[in-house]
Design an enzyme around this catalytic site. Structure first.
Site, PDB file in Angstrom:
ATOM      1  N   ARG B  60       0.838  -1.198   0.000  1.00 41.47           N
ATOM      2  CA  ARG B  60       0.000   0.000   0.000  1.00 41.47           C
ATOM      3  C   ARG B  60       0.870   1.244   0.000  1.00 41.47           C
ATOM      4  NH1 ARG B  60      -3.566  -1.306   5.389  1.00 41.47           N
ATOM      5  NH2 ARG B  60      -3.857  -3.526   4.986  1.00 41.47           N
ATOM      6  N   ASP B  62       0.104   5.343   1.271  1.00 43.66           N
ATOM      7  CA  ASP B  62      -0.917   6.149   1.953  1.00 43.66           C
ATOM      8  C   ASP B  62      -1.451   7.272   1.068  1.00 43.66           C
ATOM      9  OD1 ASP B  62      -1.024   4.789   4.254  1.00 43.66           O
ATOM     10  OD2 ASP B  62       0.204   6.189   5.418  1.00 43.66           O
ATOM     11  N   ARG B 209       8.688   7.857   6.675  1.00 47.09           N
ATOM     12  CA  ARG B 209       8.311   9.209   7.095  1.00 47.09           C
ATOM     13  C   ARG B 209       8.773   9.500   8.528  1.00 47.09           C
ATOM     14  NH1 ARG B 209       2.114   9.150   5.517  1.00 47.09           N
ATOM     15  NH2 ARG B 209       2.162  11.111   6.699  1.00 47.09           N
TER      16      ARG B 209
END
Lengths: 269, 269
Positions: B60, B62, B209
């Site tokens: 995935r 985001d 991140r």
């Protein structure tokens, strides 16, 4: 000239802004639309405790057209240092507008009427398909382009010409004669882009986008190399090419009195 | 393995896509949300005359996270040449997704389970204010950064570590040990950006991140140069920095069996 209650005149600010035009319905205020002018006026009016402040731009930009150096002016009822004006505006505005310079100008400075020249940039991406990261920031032309043909055609644009064939119809401006000081193309192989730049004393509505669309046809060979000379003569909008998309166009710089030498320095005529 | 009516098995396609994540609620399908998976499945299903085609991504991404080289696989009930699959998909999809490569893969190829490594890039813009043209494509850090300190810290990331301190809570994956093969920073003065790249055998939810946010604090001097060594030990998400914004993150490349040498070539361990 507007005077403050104290009897002093209101300071006039000259402010340079960059914006991503994607989410604006152009520069000029319109009811119920998100515009650059409206957004800046809202921020200034908020700063001024709700009392409306009108701004004046060097000219309109259309929906989707970007600016690297649009210039505006306005009068503000208290003398805030220019740097603080920049900081305050940036803190009040959305992230798709950035104030990049601010100064206190002469009281008769006018962002629109005082311009001596403007520079527009147009970016064309050349990939076979639209690059998702460029779709909002370039026009797209996936066909062959001959650099030499484009450079030859750009020479024909230099100097004073009647640009009637390159002005969107419906404009109110009767005199379609403009002078182009500089017209260049750069083939940026690394980014697979072609970048046009035009400096002139003024540009008609959609003129840069029509010039670019025509230049691409010349570069591709679908149109004669010196077709600009013919198009200047015929004065017929129908004979130039459509209009390159707004997404590739950038108002790069606006020149004012005192910057004549800068224009001369880059001029090709 | 799925067989066609003819008795032949359905060809499996390995397709590489780039996307601007701005307008997607992430990669993975969600009801009533515009997602990358949903958009590609809609295009494929349209191609397949309304019969649903399920796709599988390498992982995935985001909401707001971009991809330069996300990889997906799917089975398609007729054998279309790989190049035609690319052309057809690009013609059916919106401009914020681009198919950049397409091949017919081995029937047991799996975009998620076969990955041997991934490369993520994170772009940080350093201007005093948010650049309107970078706001959707970078994180923004307007404070001082010491390159030497960041490079020292990146060395500490190389190799096998328990990244519990760098995983968003709520994940279902228990084993938080990952190996980082490459961790670099480039100070791009021309564009006023700092660009991080990480290659590893896997990345936890939000890990890149969180690493970037922590690296920026180290670079700014708010955090000890070798704080990663301590953070590996304490295994406490609360002690690492928040999370750098999604807008700066790019899934750059996914590596599969047969590409071990490519990973080795760029590995710093």
């Amino acid at each position: 000239m507007i005077f403050l209650e104290s009897g002093k005149k209101m300071p006039r600010y000259k402010v340079t802004v960059a914006y991503d035009g994607t989410k604006f319905a152009g520069f000029q205020s319109q009811p119920n639309q998100r515009t650059v002018q409206g957004t800046i006026e809202t921020a200034l009016t908020k700063m001024n405790k709700g009392e409306f402040i009108r701004i004046y731009g060097s000219g309109r930009t259309d929906s989707g057209v970007h600016a690297l150096g649009q210039v505006i002016h306005f009068d503000y009822p208290s003398e805030i240092p220019a740097r603080n004006m920049l900081l305050a505006l940036n803190s009040l505005m959305p992230l798709d507008i950035e104030v990049i310079a601010s100064e206190i100008a002469e009281p008769d400075f006018h962002a629109q009427f005082n311009t001596i020249a403007k520079c527009y940039q147009y970016r064309v991406s050349r990939g076979r398909f639209t690059d998702p990261f460029k779709r909002l920031y370039t026009g797209h032309y996936p066909y062959a382009l001959n650099q030499q043909r484009i450079e030859t055609a750009l020479q024909d644009l230099l100097g004073e010409h009647d640009f009637t064939s390159f002005a969107a119809s419906g404009g109110v401006i009767k005199n379609k004669v403009r002078t182009i000081y500089r017209a260049t193309v750069e083939f940026d192989e690394q980014h697979d882009e072609v970048i046009f730049e035009f400096v002139g004393n003024g540009f008609l509505y959609n003129m840069v986008r029509i010039l670019v669309a025509t230049l691409l046809e010349i570069g591709n060979g679908r149109r004669a190399e010196h077709d600009f000379l013919r198009l200047f003569e015929v004065k017929d909008r129908q004979q130039a090419r459509g209009t390159a998309p707004a997404s590739g166009l950038y108002l790069k710089k606006v020149y004012y009195p005192g910057e004549e030498k800068d224009v001369q320095k880059i001029s090709l005529i």
